[in-house]
Design a protein around this motif. Structure first.
Motif, PDB file in Angstrom:
ATOM      1  N   SER A 106      -2.881   4.081  -8.962  1.00  0.00           N
ATOM      2  CA  SER A 106      -1.859   5.051  -9.335  1.00  0.00           C
ATOM      3  C   SER A 106      -1.589   5.960  -8.144  1.00  0.00           C
ATOM      4  O   SER A 106      -2.505   6.580  -7.612  1.00  0.00           O
ATOM      5  CB  SER A 106      -2.348   5.872 -10.529  1.00  0.00           C
ATOM      6  OG  SER A 106      -1.462   6.923 -10.797  1.00  0.00           O
ATOM      7  N   ARG A 148       0.757  12.967  -9.161  1.00  0.00           N
ATOM      8  CA  ARG A 148      -0.132  12.612 -10.267  1.00  0.00           C
ATOM      9  C   ARG A 148      -0.715  13.885 -10.863  1.00  0.00           C
ATOM     10  O   ARG A 148      -0.761  14.917 -10.210  1.00  0.00           O
ATOM     11  CB  ARG A 148      -1.261  11.711  -9.759  1.00  0.00           C
ATOM     12  CG  ARG A 148      -0.801  10.344  -9.360  1.00  0.00           C
ATOM     13  CD  ARG A 148      -1.962   9.438  -8.973  1.00  0.00           C
ATOM     14  NE  ARG A 148      -2.670   9.921  -7.790  1.00  0.00           N
ATOM     15  CZ  ARG A 148      -3.878  10.493  -7.808  1.00  0.00           C
ATOM     16  NH1 ARG A 148      -4.530  10.641  -8.913  1.00  0.00           N
ATOM     17  NH2 ARG A 148      -4.435  10.911  -6.716  1.00  0.00           N
ATOM     18  N   THR A 202      -7.679   4.681  -8.318  1.00  0.00           N
ATOM     19  CA  THR A 202      -7.917   3.377  -8.908  1.00  0.00           C
ATOM     20  C   THR A 202      -8.097   3.542 -10.417  1.00  0.00           C
ATOM     21  O   THR A 202      -8.906   4.337 -10.867  1.00  0.00           O
ATOM     22  CB  THR A 202      -9.167   2.719  -8.297  1.00  0.00           C
ATOM     23  OG1 THR A 202      -8.993   2.653  -6.882  1.00  0.00           O
ATOM     24  CG2 THR A 202      -9.375   1.324  -8.844  1.00  0.00           C
ATOM     25  N   VAL A 203      -7.313   2.779 -11.172  1.00  0.00           N
ATOM     26  CA  VAL A 203      -7.355   2.838 -12.627  1.00  0.00           C
ATOM     27  C   VAL A 203      -7.733   1.459 -13.139  1.00  0.00           C
ATOM     28  O   VAL A 203      -7.116   0.456 -12.768  1.00  0.00           O
ATOM     29  CB  VAL A 203      -5.974   3.258 -13.200  1.00  0.00           C
ATOM     30  CG1 VAL A 203      -6.010   3.283 -14.706  1.00  0.00           C
ATOM     31  CG2 VAL A 203      -5.557   4.597 -12.642  1.00  0.00           C
ATOM     32  N   TYR A 204      -8.752   1.413 -13.997  1.00  0.00           N
ATOM     33  CA  TYR A 204      -9.211   0.156 -14.574  1.00  0.00           C
ATOM     34  C   TYR A 204      -8.594   0.015 -15.963  1.00  0.00           C
ATOM     35  O   TYR A 204      -8.783   0.857 -16.826  1.00  0.00           O
ATOM     36  CB  TYR A 204     -10.734   0.131 -14.662  1.00  0.00           C
ATOM     37  CG  TYR A 204     -11.380   0.234 -13.310  1.00  0.00           C
ATOM     38  CD1 TYR A 204     -11.529  -0.901 -12.521  1.00  0.00           C
ATOM     39  CD2 TYR A 204     -11.810   1.456 -12.813  1.00  0.00           C
ATOM     40  CE1 TYR A 204     -12.102  -0.815 -11.265  1.00  0.00           C
ATOM     41  CE2 TYR A 204     -12.394   1.553 -11.570  1.00  0.00           C
ATOM     42  CZ  TYR A 204     -12.539   0.415 -10.794  1.00  0.00           C
ATOM     43  OH  TYR A 204     -13.096   0.501  -9.554  1.00  0.00           O
ATOM     44  N   THR A 205      -7.820  -1.055 -16.144  1.00  0.00           N
ATOM     45  CA  THR A 205      -7.157  -1.305 -17.422  1.00  0.00           C
ATOM     46  C   THR A 205      -7.603  -2.674 -17.936  1.00  0.00           C
ATOM     47  O   THR A 205      -8.171  -3.473 -17.180  1.00  0.00           O
ATOM     48  CB  THR A 205      -5.628  -1.297 -17.254  1.00  0.00           C
ATOM     49  OG1 THR A 205      -5.257  -2.366 -16.383  1.00  0.00           O
ATOM     50  CG2 THR A 205      -5.143   0.030 -16.684  1.00  0.00           C
ATOM     51  N   PRO A 206      -7.352  -2.975 -19.200  1.00  0.00           N
ATOM     52  CA  PRO A 206      -7.731  -4.298 -19.709  1.00  0.00           C
ATOM     53  C   PRO A 206      -7.046  -5.450 -18.969  1.00  0.00           C
ATOM     54  O   PRO A 206      -7.590  -6.541 -18.878  1.00  0.00           O
ATOM     55  CB  PRO A 206      -7.273  -4.255 -21.166  1.00  0.00           C
ATOM     56  CG  PRO A 206      -7.265  -2.817 -21.523  1.00  0.00           C
ATOM     57  CD  PRO A 206      -6.887  -2.101 -20.264  1.00  0.00           C
ATOM     58  N   SER A 207      -5.869  -5.199 -18.426  1.00  0.00           N
ATOM     59  CA  SER A 207      -5.167  -6.270 -17.726  1.00  0.00           C
ATOM     60  C   SER A 207      -5.564  -6.381 -16.263  1.00  0.00           C
ATOM     61  O   SER A 207      -5.130  -7.286 -15.576  1.00  0.00           O
ATOM     62  CB  SER A 207      -3.652  -6.048 -17.827  1.00  0.00           C
ATOM     63  OG  SER A 207      -3.307  -4.827 -17.218  1.00  0.00           O
ATOM     64  N   VAL A 209      -7.107  -4.166 -12.456  1.00  0.00           N
ATOM     65  CA  VAL A 209      -7.215  -2.926 -11.697  1.00  0.00           C
ATOM     66  C   VAL A 209      -5.863  -2.610 -11.071  1.00  0.00           C
ATOM     67  O   VAL A 209      -5.185  -3.494 -10.551  1.00  0.00           O
ATOM     68  CB  VAL A 209      -8.283  -3.067 -10.590  1.00  0.00           C
ATOM     69  CG1 VAL A 209      -8.375  -1.810  -9.757  1.00  0.00           C
ATOM     70  CG2 VAL A 209      -9.623  -3.400 -11.198  1.00  0.00           C
ATOM     71  N   THR A 210      -5.468  -1.353 -11.131  1.00  0.00           N
ATOM     72  CA  THR A 210      -4.234  -0.912 -10.493  1.00  0.00           C
ATOM     73  C   THR A 210      -4.498   0.405  -9.774  1.00  0.00           C
ATOM     74  O   THR A 210      -5.482   1.071 -10.044  1.00  0.00           O
ATOM     75  CB  THR A 210      -3.099  -0.771 -11.526  1.00  0.00           C
ATOM     76  OG1 THR A 210      -1.888  -0.494 -10.846  1.00  0.00           O
ATOM     77  CG2 THR A 210      -3.384   0.335 -12.506  1.00  0.00           C
TER      78      THR A 210
END
Length: 162
Positions: free
Chosen positions: A74, A94, A64-69, A71-72
């Motif tokens: 990988s 990865r 789980t990757v938290y980005t400004p846009s 959660v996604t």
């Protein structure tokens, strides 16, 4: 890089170099069949990538990757697929991930993909080869359709084993 008449030219390796040869290959006899075959192949790869992403997410291989846009998740990415019997594909792992991580989740991945089994082997550091061993008995097969999700649900792509 060359200039093309289409956004994704269908030019196999070994095609003669030069503008006229490329133009003849793109517009000459048999070009419609080549484009139709390439489109079908691209749709099959897209459906396989979608199923693989969902299977990896549910098998615990996703990060789980938290980005400004938002959660996604990988997951290992499919780089190349071969649909000739048997189905196989090459996966880019990865960072920090090994083929043994995917090998440990083979059963969960096979169940999520709807196939009987998978065989994972190390290709190189950061790469793995996945071989689909066979279809599940309950999985319907065809030449590249979609699974019906019901009247309220969208139709989801599925992995089809030739």
């Amino acid at each position: 890089m060359f200039t093309s008449l289409t956004p994704h030219p269908v030019i196999p390796p070994g095609t003669p170099e030069g503008g006229w040869a490329r133009l003849w290959h793109q517009l000459g006899p048999g070009s419609r069949k080549r484009y139709a075959d390439a489109r079908l192949e691209a749709e099959r790869v897209a459906a396989l990538r979608y199923d693989w992403q969902e299977a990896c997410h549910h098998a615990g291989l996703g990060l789980t990757v938290y980005t400004p846009s938002g959660v996604t998740v990988s997951v290992p990415r499919i780089e190349r697929a071969d649909f000739g019997p048997p189905v196989s594909f090459t996966v880019r792992l990865r960072p920090g991930q090994r083929a043994s991580d995917i090998r440990a989740a083979e059963r969960k991945l096979a169940a999520a993909l709807g196939v009987t089994g998978l065989r994972v082997s190390q290709r190189a550091p950061g790469w793995a080869d996945v071989l689909v061993l066979g279809p599940d008995v309950g999985l319907g097969h065809g030449d590249g359709g979609f699974r019906d999700g019901g009247p309220d649900r969208p139709r989801m792509p599925e992995l089809r084993v030739a």
